[in-house]
Enzyme design. Structure first.
Site, PDB file in Angstrom:
ATOM      1  N   PRO A  79       0.681  -1.028   7.800  1.00 20.24           N
ATOM      2  CA  PRO A  79       0.001  -2.075   8.235  1.00 20.24           C
ATOM      3  C   PRO A  79       0.778  -3.211   8.809  1.00 20.24           C
ATOM      4  O   PRO A  79       1.050  -4.263   7.978  1.00 20.24           O
ATOM      5  CB  PRO A  79      -0.943  -2.355   6.854  1.00 20.24           C
ATOM      6  N   SER A 108      -3.690  -4.041   9.211  1.00 18.45           N
ATOM      7  CA  SER A 108      -3.298  -5.392   8.577  1.00 18.45           C
ATOM      8  C   SER A 108      -4.117  -6.413   8.367  1.00 18.45           C
ATOM      9  O   SER A 108      -4.904  -6.707   9.481  1.00 18.45           O
ATOM     10  CB  SER A 108      -2.160  -5.946   9.093  1.00 18.45           C
ATOM     11  N   TYR A 132      -4.447  -8.480   2.134  1.00 19.51           N
ATOM     12  CA  TYR A 132      -3.790  -9.846   1.391  1.00 19.51           C
ATOM     13  C   TYR A 132      -4.915 -10.590   0.375  1.00 19.51           C
ATOM     14  O   TYR A 132      -5.720 -11.133   1.334  1.00 19.51           O
ATOM     15  CB  TYR A 132      -3.027 -10.683   2.172  1.00 19.51           C
ATOM     16  N   THR A 158      -2.030  -4.873  -0.874  1.00 17.98           N
ATOM     17  CA  THR A 158      -0.569  -5.103  -0.954  1.00 17.98           C
ATOM     18  C   THR A 158      -0.316  -5.855  -2.288  1.00 17.98           C
ATOM     19  O   THR A 158      -0.798  -6.919  -2.247  1.00 17.98           O
ATOM     20  CB  THR A 158       0.000  -5.654   0.296  1.00 17.98           C
ATOM     21  N   ARG A 167      13.993 -14.072   3.772  1.00 16.57           N
ATOM     22  CA  ARG A 167      14.165 -13.346   5.191  1.00 16.57           C
ATOM     23  C   ARG A 167      15.257 -14.236   5.982  1.00 16.57           C
ATOM     24  O   ARG A 167      14.473 -15.205   6.762  1.00 16.57           O
ATOM     25  CB  ARG A 167      12.918 -13.108   5.910  1.00 16.57           C
ATOM     26  N   LYS A 224      -0.532  -0.570  -2.871  1.00 14.94           N
ATOM     27  CA  LYS A 224       0.797  -0.549  -2.061  1.00 14.94           C
ATOM     28  C   LYS A 224       1.693  -1.494  -2.690  1.00 14.94           C
ATOM     29  O   LYS A 224       1.609  -2.640  -2.722  1.00 14.94           O
ATOM     30  CB  LYS A 224       0.331  -0.971  -0.601  1.00 14.94           C
ATOM     31  N   HIS A 248       8.007  -2.501   0.699  1.00 14.80           N
ATOM     32  CA  HIS A 248       7.826  -3.321   1.957  1.00 14.80           C
ATOM     33  C   HIS A 248       8.963  -3.433   2.986  1.00 14.80           C
ATOM     34  O   HIS A 248       8.899  -4.381   3.611  1.00 14.80           O
ATOM     35  CB  HIS A 248       7.719  -4.807   1.513  1.00 14.80           C
ATOM     36  N   GLY A 281      11.745   3.470   5.308  1.00 18.24           N
ATOM     37  CA  GLY A 281      13.106   3.919   5.589  1.00 18.24           C
ATOM     38  C   GLY A 281      12.618   5.576   6.687  1.00 18.24           C
ATOM     39  O   GLY A 281      13.677   6.188   6.739  1.00 18.24           O
TER      40      GLY A 281
END
Length: 352
Positions: A79, A108, A132, A158, A167, A224, A248, A281
């Protein structure tokens, strides 16, 4: 551009040139020193597939089930939010690419398309809706109901974003998220929800909320963001039908374990009670094969199909999914495995 002739690395490079720099950093970046972002990809290479010759396999069966639902290949597009910033067709193109390639699609909360629009565009895709939880949980209940009414087969909760990770790439850009373009945010604002960006997300969501969600929905719930065995057990105890072993994509708590390091122990502990999926990944088909051997029923991929979307829209996203699918089939064949739904643990070994 013929995206079918490009590798995933080629597509990522090309997408980086086409995307607005701010959005390129949003999609590509991680948190902190980006240690987990880097290690996510590297960790899959620490597992060696074992080659098996003269196995007598004519063709590998890639079909599997997720949450009891049939899936032609064990791939789920994660998502990823704001896909309309990668390509004007956004989530609609991605959902259609999933339908063509036999992958599932997870939409999402922060998407440019509504669940109903995605269903109309890709009715044959296995569709999941990621949620969310907003501070006004009544609004969240209405949004979930919209997804269920639109035929989405499961809700993916999530749980690893109660607050935003550090970030740095995003901080360097003076920009705000385009909430006026997002149907869920417009809906929430119309009902009085206030707060900037991720401030609308409820940081106090707990296990009791998960149990309430599972007990009231007519579709299964997947949690998740699980990295610990005890949290996986709690998810099962509180009614979840599945979990996604996920950090995430390295975008939240920098320094946590890459998913390839924890998947096996989590799957061993709970795979008899719920479906285990994994993300973060995964860049090649052989990574998918390793994940299946370590106990995942399917994998989620986010950035790779996003790069394809940015370069070639629906065709580019489909090319990525088909490339991963074909690489997976070849890897399993060389490992002597006839079916993606039954990859033995002993077909991979940890590097010394």
């Amino acid at each position: 551009m013929d995206t079918t002739r490009l590798t995933l690395a080629d597509l990522e490079h090309e997408a980086g040139k086409r995307l607005d720099p701010a959005w390129r950093d949003y999609f590509a970046g991680g948190s902190g020193r980006e240690r987990t972002l880097r290690e996510n990809e590297e960790a899959w290479t620490r597992w060696r597939p074992r080659q098996c010759v003269l196995a007598g396999i004519r063709e590998v069966d890639l079909e599997t089930t997720v949450l009891g639902l049939p899936l032609r290949t064990p791939l789920v597009v994660a998502p990823v939010a704001y896909q309309g910033k990668a390509h004007p067709d956004g989530e609609i193109a991605m959902a259609r690419a999933c339908a063509s390639a036999g992958a599932a699609f997870c939409l999402s909360t922060f998407a440019h398309a509504t669940p109903a629009e995605v269903t109309a565009a890709a009715p044959d895709a296995l569709r999941l809706w990621q949620v969310y939880v907003f501070r006004d949980r009544g609004i969240t209940r209405e949004l979930v109901a919209q997804a269920v009414d639109a035929g989405f087969a499961a809700v993916v909760l999530t749980v690893d974003l109660p607050v935003l990770g550090a970030r740095d790439r995003e901080r360097r850009h003076d920009w705000r998220l385009p909430e006026h373009e997002l149907p869920a945010m417009r809906f929430a604002r119309e009902r009085g929800l206030v707060g900037d960006d991720v401030e609308v997300i409820d940081p106090s969501v707990d296990w009791a909320y998960l149990e309430e969600l599972c007990s009231t929905l007519p579709v299964p719930v997947v949690v998740k963001g699980v990295l610990e065995v005890e949290d996986a057990r709690r998810a099962a105890e509180h009614g979840a039908s599945g979990i996604v072993v996920s950090n995430h994509g390295g975008r939240q708590l920098d320094g946590v374990a890459p998913t390839a390091e924890v998947l096996s122990v989590i799957a061993e502990a709970v795979s008899d009670r719920l479906d285990v999926l994994v993300d973060s990944g995964i860049r090649r088909g052989v990574d998918v094969a390793v994940a299946l051997a370590l106990g995942a029923r399917a994998v989620l991929v986010g950035r790779a199909p996003l790069w394809g979307l940015a370069v070639g829209g629906e065709d580019g996203a489909r090319a990525v999914l088909e490339l991963l699918r074909d690489e997976l089939g070849a890897a399993l064949h060389l490992m002597g495995v006839a079916a993606a739904a039954a990859v033995p643990r002993e077909t991979v070994q940890r590097c010394a």
